[in-house]
Design a protein around this motif. Structure first.
Motif, PDB file in Angstrom:
ATOM      1  N   GLN A  27       0.822  -1.208   0.000  1.00 33.16           N
ATOM      2  CA  GLN A  27       0.000   0.000   0.000  1.00 33.16           C
ATOM      3  C   GLN A  27       0.858   1.261   0.000  1.00 33.16           C
ATOM      4  OE1 GLN A  27      -2.816  -0.237   3.269  1.00 33.16           O
ATOM      5  NE2 GLN A  27      -3.120  -2.424   2.929  1.00 33.16           N
ATOM      6  N   VAL A  28       1.922   1.255   0.784  1.00 29.75           N
ATOM      7  CA  VAL A  28       2.802   2.431   0.836  1.00 29.75           C
ATOM      8  C   VAL A  28       3.522   2.609  -0.491  1.00 29.75           C
ATOM      9  CG1 VAL A  28       4.762   3.507   2.003  1.00 29.75           C
ATOM     10  CG2 VAL A  28       3.061   2.247   3.336  1.00 29.75           C
ATOM     11  N   LEU A  29       3.971   1.527  -1.105  1.00 30.13           N
ATOM     12  CA  LEU A  29       4.629   1.617  -2.408  1.00 30.13           C
ATOM     13  C   LEU A  29       3.710   2.238  -3.454  1.00 30.13           C
ATOM     14  CD1 LEU A  29       6.528  -1.785  -2.810  1.00 30.13           C
ATOM     15  CD2 LEU A  29       7.557   0.489  -2.716  1.00 30.13           C
ATOM     16  N   GLU A  30       2.430   1.969  -3.332  1.00 28.71           N
ATOM     17  CA  GLU A  30       1.470   2.475  -4.317  1.00 28.71           C
ATOM     18  C   GLU A  30       1.166   3.960  -4.144  1.00 28.71           C
ATOM     19  OE1 GLU A  30      -1.805  -0.147  -3.746  1.00 28.71           O
ATOM     20  OE2 GLU A  30      -0.922  -1.779  -4.951  1.00 28.71           O
ATOM     21  N   MET A  31       1.579   4.551  -3.015  1.00 33.44           N
ATOM     22  CA  MET A  31       1.295   5.968  -2.778  1.00 33.44           C
ATOM     23  C   MET A  31       2.135   6.887  -3.652  1.00 33.44           C
ATOM     24  SD  MET A  31       0.814   6.095   1.361  1.00 33.44           S
ATOM     25  CE  MET A  31      -0.595   5.312   2.143  1.00 33.44           C
ATOM     26  N   ASP A  32       3.362   6.466  -3.976  1.00 32.82           N
ATOM     27  CA  ASP A  32       4.252   7.269  -4.816  1.00 32.82           C
ATOM     28  C   ASP A  32       5.470   6.426  -5.167  1.00 32.82           C
ATOM     29  OD1 ASP A  32       5.364   9.350  -6.245  1.00 32.82           O
ATOM     30  OD2 ASP A  32       5.099  10.838  -4.665  1.00 32.82           O
ATOM     31  N   SER A  33       6.334   6.974  -6.000  1.00 37.00           N
ATOM     32  CA  SER A  33       7.575   6.287  -6.374  1.00 37.00           C
ATOM     33  C   SER A  33       8.599   6.514  -5.275  1.00 37.00           C
ATOM     34  CB  SER A  33       8.093   6.830  -7.706  1.00 37.00           C
ATOM     35  OG  SER A  33       7.169   6.597  -8.737  1.00 37.00           O
ATOM     36  N   VAL A  34       8.655   5.566  -4.333  1.00 41.32           N
ATOM     37  CA  VAL A  34       9.546   5.718  -3.172  1.00 41.32           C
ATOM     38  C   VAL A  34      10.619   4.640  -3.124  1.00 41.32           C
ATOM     39  CG1 VAL A  34       7.744   6.862  -1.835  1.00 41.32           C
ATOM     40  CG2 VAL A  34       8.033   4.379  -1.647  1.00 41.32           C
ATOM     41  N   GLY A  35      10.546   3.661  -4.030  1.00 41.01           N
ATOM     42  CA  GLY A  35      11.510   2.574  -4.014  1.00 41.01           C
ATOM     43  C   GLY A  35      11.024   1.428  -4.873  1.00 41.01           C
ATOM     44  N   PHE A  36      11.444   0.220  -4.520  1.00 42.48           N
ATOM     45  CA  PHE A  36      11.188  -0.937  -5.363  1.00 42.48           C
ATOM     46  C   PHE A  36      10.608  -2.104  -4.568  1.00 42.48           C
ATOM     47  CE2 PHE A  36      14.567   1.484  -7.341  1.00 42.48           C
ATOM     48  CZ  PHE A  36      14.126   1.572  -8.656  1.00 42.48           C
ATOM     49  N   LEU A  49      19.983   0.984  -7.687  1.00 41.17           N
ATOM     50  CA  LEU A  49      20.198   2.079  -6.743  1.00 41.17           C
ATOM     51  C   LEU A  49      21.683   2.365  -6.548  1.00 41.17           C
ATOM     52  CD1 LEU A  49      17.394   1.200  -4.182  1.00 41.17           C
ATOM     53  CD2 LEU A  49      17.474   3.198  -5.687  1.00 41.17           C
ATOM     54  N   TYR A  50      22.507   1.346  -6.652  1.00 37.36           N
ATOM     55  CA  TYR A  50      23.955   1.567  -6.567  1.00 37.36           C
ATOM     56  C   TYR A  50      24.438   2.386  -7.760  1.00 37.36           C
ATOM     57  CZ  TYR A  50      28.968   0.631  -6.442  1.00 37.36           C
ATOM     58  OH  TYR A  50      30.334   0.777  -6.420  1.00 37.36           O
ATOM     59  N   GLU A  51      23.951   2.055  -8.933  1.00 39.21           N
ATOM     60  CA  GLU A  51      24.450   2.688 -10.151  1.00 39.21           C
ATOM     61  C   GLU A  51      23.723   3.989 -10.492  1.00 39.21           C
ATOM     62  OE1 GLU A  51      24.304  -0.298 -13.191  1.00 39.21           O
ATOM     63  OE2 GLU A  51      26.095  -1.321 -12.399  1.00 39.21           O
ATOM     64  N   ASN A  52      22.626   4.267  -9.803  1.00 36.76           N
ATOM     65  CA  ASN A  52      21.849   5.489 -10.079  1.00 36.76           C
ATOM     66  C   ASN A  52      21.595   6.219  -8.762  1.00 36.76           C
ATOM     67  OD1 ASN A  52      20.847   5.100 -13.143  1.00 36.76           O
ATOM     68  ND2 ASN A  52      20.757   3.112 -12.104  1.00 36.76           N
ATOM     69  N   ARG A  53      22.648   6.766  -8.194  1.00 34.74           N
ATOM     70  CA  ARG A  53      22.560   7.378  -6.861  1.00 34.74           C
ATOM     71  C   ARG A  53      21.611   8.578  -6.841  1.00 34.74           C
ATOM     72  NH1 ARG A  53      27.474   5.647  -4.144  1.00 34.74           N
ATOM     73  NH2 ARG A  53      28.057   3.745  -5.262  1.00 34.74           N
ATOM     74  N   GLU A  54      21.647   9.385  -7.899  1.00 31.45           N
ATOM     75  CA  GLU A  54      20.785  10.572  -7.918  1.00 31.45           C
ATOM     76  C   GLU A  54      19.312  10.169  -7.972  1.00 31.45           C
ATOM     77  OE1 GLU A  54      19.535  14.277  -7.476  1.00 31.45           O
ATOM     78  OE2 GLU A  54      21.622  13.613  -7.278  1.00 31.45           O
ATOM     79  N   GLU A  55      18.995   9.146  -8.754  1.00 29.03           N
ATOM     80  CA  GLU A  55      17.620   8.652  -8.813  1.00 29.03           C
ATOM     81  C   GLU A  55      17.183   8.141  -7.436  1.00 29.03           C
ATOM     82  OE1 GLU A  55      13.847   7.549 -10.100  1.00 29.03           O
ATOM     83  OE2 GLU A  55      15.340   8.895 -10.973  1.00 29.03           O
ATOM     84  N   GLY A  56      18.109   7.494  -6.732  1.00 29.42           N
ATOM     85  CA  GLY A  56      17.806   7.028  -5.383  1.00 29.42           C
ATOM     86  C   GLY A  56      17.475   8.179  -4.452  1.00 29.42           C
ATOM     87  N   ARG A  57      18.230   9.270  -4.589  1.00 27.65           N
ATOM     88  CA  ARG A  57      17.954  10.445  -3.737  1.00 27.65           C
ATOM     89  C   ARG A  57      16.585  11.044  -4.047  1.00 27.65           C
ATOM     90  NH1 ARG A  57      23.732  10.789  -3.595  1.00 27.65           N
ATOM     91  NH2 ARG A  57      23.920  11.584  -5.719  1.00 27.65           N
ATOM     92  N   LEU A  58      16.197  11.037  -5.322  1.00 26.91           N
ATOM     93  CA  LEU A  58      14.877  11.559  -5.689  1.00 26.91           C
ATOM     94  C   LEU A  58      13.765  10.676  -5.112  1.00 26.91           C
ATOM     95  CD1 LEU A  58      15.493  12.573  -9.424  1.00 26.91           C
ATOM     96  CD2 LEU A  58      15.244  14.096  -7.448  1.00 26.91           C
ATOM     97  N   LEU A  59      13.956   9.364  -5.168  1.00 26.31           N
ATOM     98  CA  LEU A  59      12.976   8.445  -4.566  1.00 26.31           C
ATOM     99  C   LEU A  59      12.870   8.701  -3.062  1.00 26.31           C
ATOM    100  CD1 LEU A  59      13.926   5.100  -6.356  1.00 26.31           C
ATOM    101  CD2 LEU A  59      11.959   6.561  -6.851  1.00 26.31           C
ATOM    102  N   ARG A  67       9.896  10.905   1.872  1.00 24.40           N
ATOM    103  CA  ARG A  67       9.679  11.792   3.020  1.00 24.40           C
ATOM    104  C   ARG A  67       8.396  12.603   2.852  1.00 24.40           C
ATOM    105  NH1 ARG A  67      11.665  13.867   7.590  1.00 24.40           N
ATOM    106  NH2 ARG A  67      11.289  16.073   8.023  1.00 24.40           N
ATOM    107  N   VAL A  68       8.123  13.067   1.654  1.00 24.95           N
ATOM    108  CA  VAL A  68       6.886  13.813   1.410  1.00 24.95           C
ATOM    109  C   VAL A  68       5.673  12.948   1.756  1.00 24.95           C
ATOM    110  CG1 VAL A  68       5.429  14.841  -0.376  1.00 24.95           C
ATOM    111  CG2 VAL A  68       7.879  15.348  -0.329  1.00 24.95           C
ATOM    112  N   THR A  69       5.720  11.676   1.356  1.00 24.80           N
ATOM    113  CA  THR A  69       4.618  10.750   1.650  1.00 24.80           C
ATOM    114  C   THR A  69       4.444  10.556   3.152  1.00 24.80           C
ATOM    115  OG1 THR A  69       4.932   9.578  -0.440  1.00 24.80           O
ATOM    116  CG2 THR A  69       3.783   8.395   1.320  1.00 24.80           C
ATOM    117  N   VAL A  70       5.551  10.386   3.866  1.00 26.39           N
ATOM    118  CA  VAL A  70       5.476  10.188   5.314  1.00 26.39           C
ATOM    119  C   VAL A  70       4.899  11.428   5.992  1.00 26.39           C
ATOM    120  CG1 VAL A  70       6.833   9.878   7.420  1.00 26.39           C
ATOM    121  CG2 VAL A  70       7.311   8.471   5.417  1.00 26.39           C
TER     122      VAL A  70
END
Length: 351
Positions: free
Chosen positions: A289-298, A313-323, A328-331
């Motif tokens: 349910q939390v995953l479905e609220m927004d793009s927060v991870g995998f 996530l290792y190879e795309n650090r900036e994308e990880g920071r955006l997720l 945090r916005v969702t929380v």
């Protein structure tokens, strides 16, 4: 001002700290005065000196005496409940047993964040009796509401909250410095979930030698394949909890798809998200349910998916920071102490 006696389960138990204690001050501002009555002995405490490998049956006389001692520590809270206007009970008084709940003053609010009907030896009977006695059942997710709703029509779904002022991202960029840290935090009872994805972690950490696994718990994990130089273990301390998660680059929450896991309230996941960490989680119960609220991870269901998510996530650090920022916005929007305390206050004022 509504006077509430909160009957909690143990000083450091997550359900005590996050379902009740962290709301005491915010609720006071909302016209609800909560006084916590915490037992001197954690209700989950094992018989002192009992080897972990021994069953309770092997020390039965001592086990019975120990359970009785725990119940004795409950009497002050029971007495104080009759001096308040409302009793707020943190699950059953003794795991797996129906004991002194009938002595608590009413109206009774039973707060439940686990599938307690599965707790041996008599969990199902205990859960039914507690549900039938409570005037309101506050549960942490929809799965719990469905089970308890059969026994009590007055159900309110109120999630476990995160103090977003305490769980604040490390703006100095502590996470991500040096080695890439994949992290897990939780109690020893949940280590089996982490150990279940060991094969995926072995592949990932072998491929990326500058990565490590950080485990924060009250007991060290028992891995069969991961080596000591790949794993850093830190004993859990409440004062260091936030800093430990801040030091992670990714937060993990693996689960098995079971009744017990479906009753969980995604709390680890929410902790990571509050600190702007991207998450990789099993899509079980509230995690989905939390995953479905927004793009927060995998979501990861298999060894291949756990590896794929970690590599990405290792190879795309900036994308990880955006997720992480979206997390945090969702929380803050759905699970912050401010939001959840207001829901609790409305519930108490409606009694």
């Amino acid at each position: 001002m509504i006077e509430v006696a909160a009957i909690t389960s143990g000083r450091d138990l997550p359900s005590t700290r996050y379902r009740i204690r962290q709301h005491i001050h915010p609720l006071e501002k909302l016209g609800v005065n909560v006084v916590e009555h915490c037992p001197a002995i954690d209700k989950w405490a094992a018989v002192p000196g009992k080897p972990r490998r021994w069953s309770n049956k092997q020390v039965l006389p001592f086990y019975i005496a120990w359970q009785g001692t725990k119940l004795l520590t409950r009497f002050p809270g029971i007495v104080k409940s009759h001096l308040a206007g409302v009793t707020w009970l943190n699950k059953e008084l003794l795991p797996g047993y129906s004991t002194l709940e009938s002595l608590l003053s009413r109206p009774l609010v039973a707060d439940i964040d686990d599938a307690i009907w599965l707790t041996p030896p008599f969990g199902s009977r205990v859960a039914r009796k507690l549900a039938q006695r409570a005037d309101v059942l506050v549960v942490g997710n929809g799965y719990l509401a469905d089970w308890f709703g059969v026994h009590n029509a007055n159900i309110q779904i109120i999630p476990t909250a995160i103090d977003t002022e305490l769980f604040y991202p490390d703006r100095a960029g502590k996470g991500g410095e040096g080695c890439f840290t994949v992290g897990w935090i939780g109690s020893q009872g949940n280590l089996a979930y982490l150990q279940s994805i060991e094969d995926a972690l072995v592949v990932f950490l072998k491929q990326y030698t500058d990565a490590r696994l950080l485990v924060v718990s009250d007991r060290a994990p028992s891995f069969q394949k991961l080596t000591s130089d790949q794993v850093m273990f830190k004993p859990w301390q409440g004062s260091e909890e936030v800093a430990d998660i801040q030091s992670m680059d990714v937060g993990l929450m693996p689960l098995q798809d079971s009744e017990w896991a479906r009753g969980k309230c995604a709390f680890k996941m929410l902790q990571y998200m509050a600190l702007e960490k991207p998450v990789v989680v099993s899509p079980v119960g509230m995690n989905r349910q939390v995953l479905e609220m927004d793009s927060v991870g995998f979501a990861a269901r298999s060894k291949a998916e756990w590896i794929e998510a970690l590599v990405y996530l290792y190879e795309n650090r900036e994308e990880g920071r955006l997720l992480g920022k979206k997390g945090r916005v969702t929380v803050k929007k759905e699970f912050s102490v401010t939001v959840v305390s207001q829901k609790l206050a409305s519930m108490f004022h409606s009694l």
